[in-house]
Design a protein around this motif. Structure first.
Motif, PDB file in Angstrom:
ATOM      1  N   VAL A  36      15.468 -14.558 -10.482  1.00  0.00           N
ATOM      2  CA  VAL A  36      15.596 -15.208  -9.172  1.00  0.00           C
ATOM      3  C   VAL A  36      15.925 -14.125  -8.155  1.00  0.00           C
ATOM      4  O   VAL A  36      16.971 -13.477  -8.230  1.00  0.00           O
ATOM      5  N   ILE A  37      15.023 -13.909  -7.206  1.00  0.00           N
ATOM      6  CA  ILE A  37      15.160 -12.828  -6.232  1.00  0.00           C
ATOM      7  C   ILE A  37      15.349 -13.429  -4.846  1.00  0.00           C
ATOM      8  O   ILE A  37      14.525 -14.229  -4.383  1.00  0.00           O
ATOM      9  N   GLU A  52      21.508 -17.401 -20.103  1.00  0.00           N
ATOM     10  CA  GLU A  52      21.278 -16.028 -20.550  1.00  0.00           C
ATOM     11  C   GLU A  52      19.889 -15.521 -20.174  1.00  0.00           C
ATOM     12  O   GLU A  52      19.701 -14.309 -20.009  1.00  0.00           O
ATOM     13  N   ASN A  53      18.928 -16.416 -20.036  1.00  0.00           N
ATOM     14  CA  ASN A  53      17.570 -15.993 -19.708  1.00  0.00           C
ATOM     15  C   ASN A  53      17.261 -16.072 -18.220  1.00  0.00           C
ATOM     16  O   ASN A  53      16.098 -16.085 -17.812  1.00  0.00           O
ATOM     17  N   VAL A  54      18.308 -16.137 -17.396  1.00  0.00           N
ATOM     18  CA  VAL A  54      18.146 -16.128 -15.940  1.00  0.00           C
ATOM     19  C   VAL A  54      18.915 -14.938 -15.353  1.00  0.00           C
ATOM     20  O   VAL A  54      20.106 -14.776 -15.618  1.00  0.00           O
ATOM     21  N   GLN A  55      18.222 -14.142 -14.561  1.00  0.00           N
ATOM     22  CA  GLN A  55      18.843 -13.008 -13.877  1.00  0.00           C
ATOM     23  C   GLN A  55      18.779 -13.244 -12.371  1.00  0.00           C
ATOM     24  O   GLN A  55      17.706 -13.529 -11.827  1.00  0.00           O
ATOM     25  N   ILE A  56      19.925 -13.155 -11.705  1.00  0.00           N
ATOM     26  CA  ILE A  56      19.976 -13.264 -10.242  1.00  0.00           C
ATOM     27  C   ILE A  56      19.897 -11.854  -9.669  1.00  0.00           C
ATOM     28  O   ILE A  56      20.760 -11.010  -9.943  1.00  0.00           O
ATOM     29  N   ARG A  57      18.880 -11.586  -8.879  1.00  0.00           N
ATOM     30  CA  ARG A  57      18.689 -10.257  -8.290  1.00  0.00           C
ATOM     31  C   ARG A  57      18.770 -10.404  -6.774  1.00  0.00           C
ATOM     32  O   ARG A  57      17.855 -10.939  -6.144  1.00  0.00           O
ATOM     33  N   ARG A  58      19.871  -9.934  -6.209  1.00  0.00           N
ATOM     34  CA  ARG A  58      20.118 -10.107  -4.771  1.00  0.00           C
ATOM     35  C   ARG A  58      19.516  -8.961  -3.970  1.00  0.00           C
ATOM     36  O   ARG A  58      19.699  -7.791  -4.310  1.00  0.00           O
TER      37      ARG A  58
END
Length: 307
Positions: A36-37, A52-58
């Motif tokens: 998620v960007i 665990e399979n979700v990455q938050i990229r700010r």
């Protein structure tokens, strides 16, 4: 072969984009690795942060570029406030600095978003929220072209129509945005939208075939009990007196206490409609008001016929 990856792009506050967060949760439930960007600000929902399979990229926010709306300095003179200044007979327009700040912001967002897409695991699908269209659609299309990924656009509104509220329909930026959305929308592998009306409009306006995907409430949304309703209205009535019964402080517009002291719904309670949208120019709230008036007239007619 490992799990396929999906990038969900929100060129805005991730925490204030519930639809895209629900998309991310649904994709994670299907076994995809989800990136998620978007920008920080509000905290995303806990369910999303715990996966665990979700990455938050700010993304790095755009620097605050001061426009000449605040100040114009020519030599030793400074002029503050208007769209243009008349200094010794020389008319100095603010349009160029404002346009320049818009261009700089677009360049910054383009570079930051492209780097965020490139500096992570490869995505097989890119799901992007529109608006904003510029530069999001172009950068996501470029990444998909290079990485052979599928571009999917989720249409919430039109970017050009929001621009037109401030700039007018004939402004060059509005016309550019109109063309921009239509061109890259047609380049997408798939398009989603929130209503059948938008689906029809996309096809008529740009020849874009979209699938209507309605919002569905997640499990945490449920019908509240009479106890919760009474407690909530009692607390809200301290700030909004309209929610309480002025004759009896133990009653609210919807609930009352029985002889046993237990909350119960009033038989004469009114209907209450809660809208998640805002009352702004780009949100035509009159549609809801007209629907309520029509419903009220229909109920009156029905009651009259039954009598």
């Amino acid at each position: 072969m490992g799990k396929k990856c999906v990038s969900v792009i929100v060129l805005g506050d991730i925490g204030r984009s519930p639809r895209m967060q629900y998309h991310s949760l649904s994709l994670a439930d299907e076994g995809y690795n989800v990136d998620v960007i978007g920008y920080g600000g509000s905290e995303p929902m806990k369910e999303l942060l715990s996966r665990e399979n979700v990455q938050i990229r700010r993304l790095i926010s755009t620097p605050d570029i001061k426009s000449c709306k605040q100040a114009i300095t020519i030599g030793r003179l400074q002029y503050v406030g208007e769209d243009s200044a008349n200094i010794f007979g020389l008319r100095v327009s603010c349009d160029l600095p404002r346009l320049l700040s818009y261009i700089l912001k677009t360049v910054w967002q383009s570079v930051v978003l492209l780097l965020a897409l490139l500096c992570k695991r490869r995505s097989h699908h890119v799901l992007v929220q529109n608006p904003p269209a510029i530069p999001t659609l172009a950068i996501c299309w470029l990444y998909c072209f290079v990485s052979r990924a599928n571009l999917i656009i989720d249409w919430h509104n039109y970017g050009y129509s929001i621009l037109a509220l401030n700039l007018g329909d004939r402004h060059s930026l509005v016309r550019l945005s109109h063309w921009f959305e239509g061109y890259f929308g047609a380049c997408a592998h798939a398009n989603l939208c929130v209503t059948k009306a938008m689906k029809t409009d996309l096809l008529k306006k740009w020849g874009i075939g979209a699938v209507t995907l309605y919002d569905r409430p997640p499990p945490q949304f449920r019908q509240v009990s009479v106890y919760e309703t009474h407690d909530l209205l009692q607390r809200l009535s301290r700030q909004y007196p309209e929610l309480r019964d002025l004759q009896n402080p133990t009653r609210t517009v919807l609930t009352e206490l029985t002889t046993e002291g237990l909350p119960a719904f009033r038989t004469d309670r009114p209907g209450v409609v809660v809208s998640s949208t805002s009352w702004t120019q780009d949100e035509d709230f009159s549609i809801l008001m007209a629907a309520l008036e029509g419903t009220y007239k229909h109920l009156l007619t029905k009651i009259h016929l039954e009598d």
